[in-house]
Design an enzyme around this catalytic site. Structure first.
Site, PDB file in Angstrom:
ATOM      1  N   HIS A  60      62.663  59.515  53.611  1.00  0.00           N
ATOM      2  CA  HIS A  60      62.952  58.517  54.646  1.00  0.00           C
ATOM      3  C   HIS A  60      62.659  57.135  54.049  1.00  0.00           C
ATOM      4  O   HIS A  60      61.820  57.016  53.153  1.00  0.00           O
ATOM      5  CB  HIS A  60      62.017  58.800  55.824  1.00  0.00           C
ATOM      6  CG  HIS A  60      62.236  57.969  57.038  1.00  0.00           C
ATOM      7  ND1 HIS A  60      61.739  56.701  57.173  1.00  0.00           N
ATOM      8  CD2 HIS A  60      62.890  58.226  58.192  1.00  0.00           C
ATOM      9  CE1 HIS A  60      62.073  56.221  58.356  1.00  0.00           C
ATOM     10  NE2 HIS A  60      62.769  57.134  59.001  1.00  0.00           N
ATOM     11  N   ASP A 118      54.413  62.937  53.362  1.00  0.00           N
ATOM     12  CA  ASP A 118      54.906  62.379  54.620  1.00  0.00           C
ATOM     13  C   ASP A 118      55.114  63.557  55.583  1.00  0.00           C
ATOM     14  O   ASP A 118      56.072  64.317  55.448  1.00  0.00           O
ATOM     15  CB  ASP A 118      56.214  61.632  54.351  1.00  0.00           C
ATOM     16  CG  ASP A 118      56.855  61.109  55.630  1.00  0.00           C
ATOM     17  OD1 ASP A 118      56.344  61.416  56.733  1.00  0.00           O
ATOM     18  OD2 ASP A 118      57.880  60.409  55.524  1.00  0.00           O
ATOM     19  N   GLN A 147      57.821  64.807  59.986  1.00  0.00           N
ATOM     20  CA  GLN A 147      58.671  65.862  60.576  1.00  0.00           C
ATOM     21  C   GLN A 147      58.032  67.236  60.475  1.00  0.00           C
ATOM     22  O   GLN A 147      58.698  68.249  60.740  1.00  0.00           O
ATOM     23  CB  GLN A 147      60.041  65.885  59.881  1.00  0.00           C
ATOM     24  CG  GLN A 147      60.857  64.626  60.050  1.00  0.00           C
ATOM     25  CD  GLN A 147      61.295  64.372  61.502  1.00  0.00           C
ATOM     26  OE1 GLN A 147      61.201  65.243  62.366  1.00  0.00           O
ATOM     27  NE2 GLN A 147      61.766  63.170  61.772  1.00  0.00           N
ATOM     28  N   LYS A 178      56.314  61.966  67.393  1.00  0.00           N
ATOM     29  CA  LYS A 178      57.129  63.133  67.030  1.00  0.00           C
ATOM     30  C   LYS A 178      56.347  64.425  67.302  1.00  0.00           C
ATOM     31  O   LYS A 178      56.806  65.518  67.019  1.00  0.00           O
ATOM     32  CB  LYS A 178      57.538  63.055  65.562  1.00  0.00           C
ATOM     33  CG  LYS A 178      58.437  61.859  65.255  1.00  0.00           C
ATOM     34  CD  LYS A 178      58.873  61.890  63.813  1.00  0.00           C
ATOM     35  CE  LYS A 178      59.376  60.561  63.310  1.00  0.00           C
ATOM     36  NZ  LYS A 178      60.669  60.136  63.855  1.00  0.00           N
ATOM     37  N   CYS A 203      67.861  56.733  58.553  1.00  0.00           N
ATOM     38  CA  CYS A 203      66.906  56.014  57.683  1.00  0.00           C
ATOM     39  C   CYS A 203      66.680  56.793  56.385  1.00  0.00           C
ATOM     40  O   CYS A 203      65.550  56.831  55.856  1.00  0.00           O
ATOM     41  CB  CYS A 203      65.580  55.748  58.392  1.00  0.00           C
ATOM     42  SG  CYS A 203      65.752  54.751  59.853  1.00  0.00           S
TER      43      CYS A 203
HETATM   44  N1  C6P Z   1      62.326  59.413  61.498  1.00  0.00           N
HETATM   45  C1  C6P Z   1      64.339  60.057  62.696  1.00  0.00           C
HETATM   46  O1  C6P Z   1      65.124  59.986  63.635  1.00  0.00           O
HETATM   47  P1  C6P Z   1      57.767  56.237  62.285  1.00  0.00           P
HETATM   48  O2  C6P Z   1      58.964  55.410  62.601  1.00  0.00           O
HETATM   49  O3  C6P Z   1      56.723  55.479  61.523  1.00  0.00           O
HETATM   50  O4  C6P Z   1      57.223  56.953  63.469  1.00  0.00           O
HETATM   51  O5  C6P Z   1      58.292  57.428  61.345  1.00  0.00           O
HETATM   52  C2  C6P Z   1      58.962  57.144  60.165  1.00  0.00           C
HETATM   53  C3  C6P Z   1      59.404  58.391  59.485  1.00  0.00           C
HETATM   54  C4  C6P Z   1      58.830  58.731  58.277  1.00  0.00           C
HETATM   55  N2  C6P Z   1      59.150  59.858  57.646  1.00  0.00           N
HETATM   56  C5  C6P Z   1      60.053  60.715  58.149  1.00  0.00           C
HETATM   57  C6  C6P Z   1      60.354  61.981  57.413  1.00  0.00           C
HETATM   58  C7  C6P Z   1      60.677  60.430  59.371  1.00  0.00           C
HETATM   59  O6  C6P Z   1      61.571  61.286  59.857  1.00  0.00           O
HETATM   60  C8  C6P Z   1      60.372  59.220  60.041  1.00  0.00           C
HETATM   61  C9  C6P Z   1      61.064  58.842  61.317  1.00  0.00           C
HETATM   62  C10 C6P Z   1      63.083  59.223  62.727  1.00  0.00           C
HETATM   63  O7  C6P Z   1      64.536  60.802  61.743  1.00  0.00           O
HETATM   64  C11 C6P Z   1      63.376  57.789  63.018  1.00  0.00           C
HETATM   65  S1  C6P Z   1      64.296  57.032  61.730  1.00  0.00           S
END
Ligand code: C6P
Length: 422
Positions: free
Chosen positions: A139, A216, A219, A242, A380
Site C-alpha cells: 500500500h 503492515d 489487512q 479495519k 492506494c
Molecule cells: N487500505 C483500502 O481500501 P490507514 O489509512 O492508515 O488506516 O491504512 C492504510 C493502509 C495500510 N496498509 C494497508 C495494507 C492498507 O490496506 C491500508 C488501507 C484501505 O484498501 C484504504 S486505501
C-alpha cells in the site's frame, strides 16, 4: 503483462467453531438499511469495517459519563477515562501477544505508525548508501514514507517483485537482501490482491541478513490471529477501523529495545518528563511517542472492538471469510468476462477483478444502484495496478457479517453491469 487468472482456492486457518452470522448481523445496526431501494450489501470491508453495537455503545458511554483528558487529572472522570484508555493498551498487548504494554504505542492508524518508524528509527539508523527493501504489493502507506526517508538520507529503495498470481518471488529475497539492507517493510495481507504473505519466513531471512522488519498488519488483524512474538517482527502496525473499531486510532507495536533507542517523533505534552528552555527529558515508553491529547474515545472503542472480535473468535471468522471467498471465487467462473486479479494460494477475503473492458468505476456505480457497496480504483497500491497493466480494479472484501446470499446479490448485480454495457 495481463495474466489471465483461474479461480484457485486458498488455504487459510481451519474452522474453530461455526460462526452464527445471523446473530452477528443483529449486532451491526448499519447493515439493516436499504440503499437505493435495495437491502445494503456491504462488501467494502478492506476500506473500513462496520461497527458492532458494543463499539458504538463504548463511545456513547465514554462521552455520556467519562469524558475527560487522560493521564493528567486527579478528578474522577479523568481517572475513569485513563483507566478505560489504558485498558485498551493491555487488550492490544494481549491480542497481538506483545511482551509488554511499553511495546504498544497508540497512533492514528497504520499510516501514521509507518511514518513514525520511518522518521524516528529510520532517521537514526539509515544512512546514505543503505537500503530499504519493500514489496511490489505494498500500500502507498508502506512505500511513500520509505521513499521520503530515502530522499532525506540518501538511501535506496528496493522492491521484492511478485508473480502473476500475486505472490512474492521469495527466491529473489536472498539476493535482494544485502549487508546494506537496514529494514524490510512488508504487508501481512495485500489490500489489492488478498495475498497473505509468509511473513515469518521473510522475517527469518531478513534477520539473518541483519535487517529489522516492519509488518503492515492493516489487512490482517481482523482476519487472522497475529502473534508478534511468534513472528519475531520488529514492528507491527494496524488501524482500528479495519478491525471493527473507530477511525483515527490504531497501534504501533515495536520491540522494547528498539523503541527505547529511538528518538521521539512529535514533541509536546505527555511525551516529556521534564522541560526547561535549555533541555527536555523525554518520557518513558510508550508515552515518549504519544505527544498531545490522543483519540481517547477511539482508543476505548478499539478496546471494545477487539473484545468483540475475540468473543467471536478469529478462527471462526477466518473460516467463514474463507468460505465466502471460495464461494465467490467459484461463482465468478460463471461470468467469462470476469478476471480475478490476485490468485495466490494463501488469500484473505479479498477478491479484486476486472470485467472485460468496463471501467471499474462504472462497475462500482452500477453495483451501488443495486445496493452493493464495493471499492473501485487503485486501492492506494498503484504499483500493483502497474504490475497487472490495469488502471484500476473492482474489489470485493469480506467481513464476519457477510453471507453467501450477499455474494449471490453481488453476482446478480455484476450481471446487471454486463447487461447495461452489452
Ligand atoms: N487500505 C483500502 O481500501 P490507514 O489509512 O492508515 O488506516 O491504512 C492504510 C493502509 C495500510 N496498509 C494497508 C495494507 C492498507 O490496506 C491500508 C488501507 C484501505 O484498501 C484504504 S486505501
Amino acid at each position: 503483462m495481463n495474466p489471465v487468472s483461474e479461480p484457485r482456492l486458498h488455504v487459510v486457518k481451519p474452522a474453530v467453531g461455526a460462526l452464527d452470522v445471523a446473530r452477528v448481523r443483529t449486532e451491526f445496526p448499519i447493515l439493516h438499511q436499504q440503499v437505493r431501494g435495495k437491502p445494503l450489501v456491504y462488501l467494502d470491508n478492506a476500506a473500513t469495517t462496520q461497527k458492532p453495537r458494543a463499539v458504538i455503545e463504548a463511545l456513547d458511554h465514554y462521552y455520556r459519563f467519562d469524558n475527560a483528558n487522560i493521564h493528567r487529572g486527579v478528578h474522577t472522570l479523568s481517572v475513569r477515562a485513563t483507566v478505560a484508555y489504558e485498558r485498551t493498551r493491555e487488550t492490544i498487548r494481549d491480542f497481538i501477544n506483545a511482551r509488554s504494554t511499553k511495546e504498544v504505542v497508540f497512533v492514528r492508524g497504520a499510516t501514521e505508525a509507518i511514518n513514525l518508524v520511518a522518521q524516528t528509527w529510520g532517521r537514526a539508523n539509515v544512512k546514505a548508501g543503505d537500503e530499504i527493501l519493500i514489496s511490489e504489493m505494498e500500500h502507498h502507506s508502506n512505500i511513500v514514507p520509505w521513499q521520503m526517508l530515502c530522499e532525506q538520507v540518501g538511501a535506496k529503495l528496493k522492491v521484492i517483485p511478485i508473480n502473476d498470481a500475486g505472490e512474492l518471488l521469495l527466491e529473489q529475497l536472498d539476493s535482494l537482501l544485502t549487508e546494506r539492507t537496514k529494514l524490510v517493510g512488508v504487508t501481512h495481507c495485500s489490500n489489492a490482491l488478498g495475498t497473505v504473505n509468509p511473513v515469518r519466513k521473510i522475517i527469518e531471512k531478513a534477520h539473518a541478513a541483519g535487517a529489522v522488519v516492519l509488518v503492515d498488519g492493516a489487512q490482517a488483524v481482523a482476519h487472522l490471529p497475529v502473534d508478534v512474538q511468534a513472528l519475531d517482527c520488529d514492528f507491527y502496525v494496524f488501524s482500528g477501523h479495519k478491525l471493527y473499531g473507530p477511525t483515527g486510532v490504531g497501534a504501533l507495536y515495536g520491540k522494547e529495545a528498539l523503541l527505547d533507542a529511538m528518538p521521539p517523533w512529535h514533541g509536546g505534552g505527555e511525551m516529556i518528563k521534564y522541560v526547561t528552555f535549555e533541555k527536555t527529558i523525554y518520557n518513558d515508553l510508550p508515552a515518549k511517542f504519544e505527544a498531545g491529547t490522543p483519540h481517547i474515545a477511539g482508543g476505548i472503542g478499539l478496546g471494545a472492538a477487539i473484545d468483540y472480535v475475540r468473543g467471536i473468535g478469529l478462527g471462526a471468522i477466518a473460516a467463514h471469510e474463507h468460505d465466502l471467498l471460495s464461494y465467490a471465487t467459484q461463482r465468478t467462473a460463471e461470468i467469462p468476462e470476469m478476471r480475478i486479479i490476485g490468485t495466490a494460494r494463501e488469500k484473505s477475503g479479498i477478491l479484486s477483478f476486472e470485467l472485460g473492458r468496463i471501467h471499474p468505476h462504472d462497475i462500482g456505480t452500477i453495483l451501488d444502484h443495486q445496493g452493493v457497496a464495493i471499492r473501485t480504483g487503485h486501492h492506494c497500491a498503484m504499483p500493483v495496478m502497474q504490475r497487472y497493466c490495469v488502471p484500476a480494479t473492482a474489489r470485493v472484501s469480506f467481513a464476519m457479517y457477510n453471507t453467501r446470499e450477499e455474494v449471490d446479490a453481488f453476482m446478480n448485480a455484476v450481471r446487471k453491469v454486463i447487461e447495461v454495457f452489452r
